[in-house]
Design a protein around this motif. Sequence first.
Motif, PDB file in Angstrom:
ATOM      1  N   LYS A   5       0.847  -1.203   0.000  1.00  0.00           N
ATOM      2  CA  LYS A   5       0.000   0.000   0.000  1.00  0.00           C
ATOM      3  C   LYS A   5       0.884   1.256   0.000  1.00  0.00           C
ATOM      4  O   LYS A   5       1.809   1.363   0.812  1.00  0.00           O
ATOM      5  CB  LYS A   5      -0.931  -0.004   1.215  1.00  0.00           C
ATOM      6  CG  LYS A   5      -1.791   1.243   1.330  1.00  0.00           C
ATOM      7  CD  LYS A   5      -1.242   2.231   2.329  1.00  0.00           C
ATOM      8  CE  LYS A   5      -1.911   3.577   2.273  1.00  0.00           C
ATOM      9  NZ  LYS A   5      -1.430   4.523   3.291  1.00  0.00           N
ATOM     10  N   GLY A 207      -8.120   8.190   5.696  1.00  0.00           N
ATOM     11  CA  GLY A 207      -6.945   7.359   5.993  1.00  0.00           C
ATOM     12  C   GLY A 207      -7.197   5.876   5.785  1.00  0.00           C
ATOM     13  O   GLY A 207      -6.391   5.034   6.174  1.00  0.00           O
ATOM     14  N   ASP A 210      -4.994   2.179   4.376  1.00  0.00           N
ATOM     15  CA  ASP A 210      -4.252   1.178   5.170  1.00  0.00           C
ATOM     16  C   ASP A 210      -5.175  -0.005   5.478  1.00  0.00           C
ATOM     17  O   ASP A 210      -4.774  -1.169   5.390  1.00  0.00           O
ATOM     18  CB  ASP A 210      -3.801   1.762   6.521  1.00  0.00           C
ATOM     19  CG  ASP A 210      -2.968   3.010   6.385  1.00  0.00           C
ATOM     20  OD1 ASP A 210      -2.251   3.135   5.390  1.00  0.00           O
ATOM     21  OD2 ASP A 210      -3.040   3.877   7.291  1.00  0.00           O
ATOM     22  N   LYS A 265      -1.146   8.529  13.357  1.00  0.00           N
ATOM     23  CA  LYS A 265      -1.767   8.585  12.027  1.00  0.00           C
ATOM     24  C   LYS A 265      -1.126   7.635  11.020  1.00  0.00           C
ATOM     25  O   LYS A 265      -1.695   7.341   9.967  1.00  0.00           O
ATOM     26  CB  LYS A 265      -1.660  10.032  11.522  1.00  0.00           C
ATOM     27  CG  LYS A 265      -2.540  10.341  10.349  1.00  0.00           C
ATOM     28  CD  LYS A 265      -2.384  11.784   9.911  1.00  0.00           C
ATOM     29  CE  LYS A 265      -3.007  11.994   8.546  1.00  0.00           C
ATOM     30  NZ  LYS A 265      -2.087  12.632   7.602  1.00  0.00           N
TER      31      LYS A 265
END
Length: 464
Positions: A5, A207, A210, A265
């Motif tokens: 990723k 986000g 992930d 994060k």
Amino acid sequence: MIVMKFGGTSVEDAKSMQTVIKIVQKEQARQPVVVLSAISGATNALLKAGRTAQEGNLNDAILLLNNLLDRHVTVMENLIDDRSTVQRLIASFKPQFEELRNLCHGIAILGELTNRSLDAIASMGEYFSSQILSEAMCAQGLPAKWVDARKFMITDDQFVSAVPQFDQIDLKTKEIISPLLASKKIVITQGFIGSNSKGITTTLGRGGSDYSASIIGAALDAEEIQIWTDVDGVLTADPRIAPAAQKLRIISFREAAELAYFGAKVLHPSTIFPAVKKDIPVVVLNSKRPENTGTRIVSRPPKTNIPVKSIACKRGITVVNVQSLRMLMAYGFLESIFSVFNKYETPVDLVSTSEVAVSLTIDSTSTLDKIISELSTFAEVSVLENQGIVCIVGDQMRSTAGVADQIFHALSEVNLVMISQGASEINMSIVIDASQIDKAVQSLHKHFFEAVIATDMFEPVGGK
Ligand code: ADP
Ligand code: ASP
Ligand code: MG
């Protein structure tokens, strides 16, 4: 097979994309599935266009979209030598941008921006970046195959924070991706986006790429899930707050999950769970320095005598204090409090209780007014806004005496609003005024990591 990723800063421009191609090419023999984020800032720009349209500034919204198209065109022009491929790619982006403009037009007329529209808009960033990467790889003779994540990342209907439907995802991911890997293709797909059972686009939340990567890794029984980002790995703190942060060579799933949940994060909070289920190592790596070995996140890292491994923090926390004499020696009181938070679907992070009072922290205040008025029917309620949580994490904290003492010593100049030892005993969280967060993290970091430590657990950032 492995999952690779790449986050937004790893694909921010043509040079970064070319680095990504090199990194992927090196791993070609391990059958990579590449999960891509939007180019950095693209998701923010798309969401801003939607909001600007809602406010009635259609021209500004369209300007934002045009700038975004220009940015993508610049990336492809600098990345792909073959003119006809670039022309074809631009031609295929034009109708997509036209659709985005139409969407903004509709939003501006109605003055309403639903979560469903937000997802339709935000999802395009990953669509564009992955198309460019896939075309660029093919132009360089690599067997890249672009796959639309919406075909296998099936979610529920909670637009903006959709919940993956693991059984369906498992089936569809195997059905669509496995044959491609078997025929030696390098699969390029999107993080963050999915679709509900009716095929309408959803997203997993900000986000979320992930999380997509670990879901795909678990579905395909990957040997490794690689998260490529802009730092050397999981660090002892956010380097933007503690510039002397060091890289952790290896940490446990539990430590990583706590850190992610409490604001680190570098990983989306849900990333670890699919990996845990299948016991797949997650490796966090720096695409700007691919030679670095990164951080390995595994179920059982070697034991160490270092109690504290890392410090996470998050802002925008609200503390709700609920007080009532009825609580004294009574049962069912906590249940009545939590049922109110339940009713308004508001997750509670930390809880601390005394004889007659309960303090809770929440992230989202969208239903706070209703919660307060309902709680006020049976208790006194007060609210503290603009708070933050600092979370100190380490597997060995539970078996090491004196860690709390050191934490309080390091925080002697900070006013602590709430203290909570995580039930898993691998973290301690404190609630403080948000304005004190940087100072608290820096002071804790200095205490736990900036003295000379004789261990090979940590590594200076920029090392190998
Ligand atoms: P990406 O676009 O690759 O997904 P993110 O910006 O989402 O990257 O996450 C990487 C950032 O996370 C880093 O640049 C860093 O500032 C921040 N961060 C916060 N806490 C940590 C930590 N403990 N270790 C590493 N990075 C952290
Ligand atoms: N592009 C999405 C975001 O900015 C998802 C991601 O990058 O993980 O939130
Ligand atoms: Mg990220």
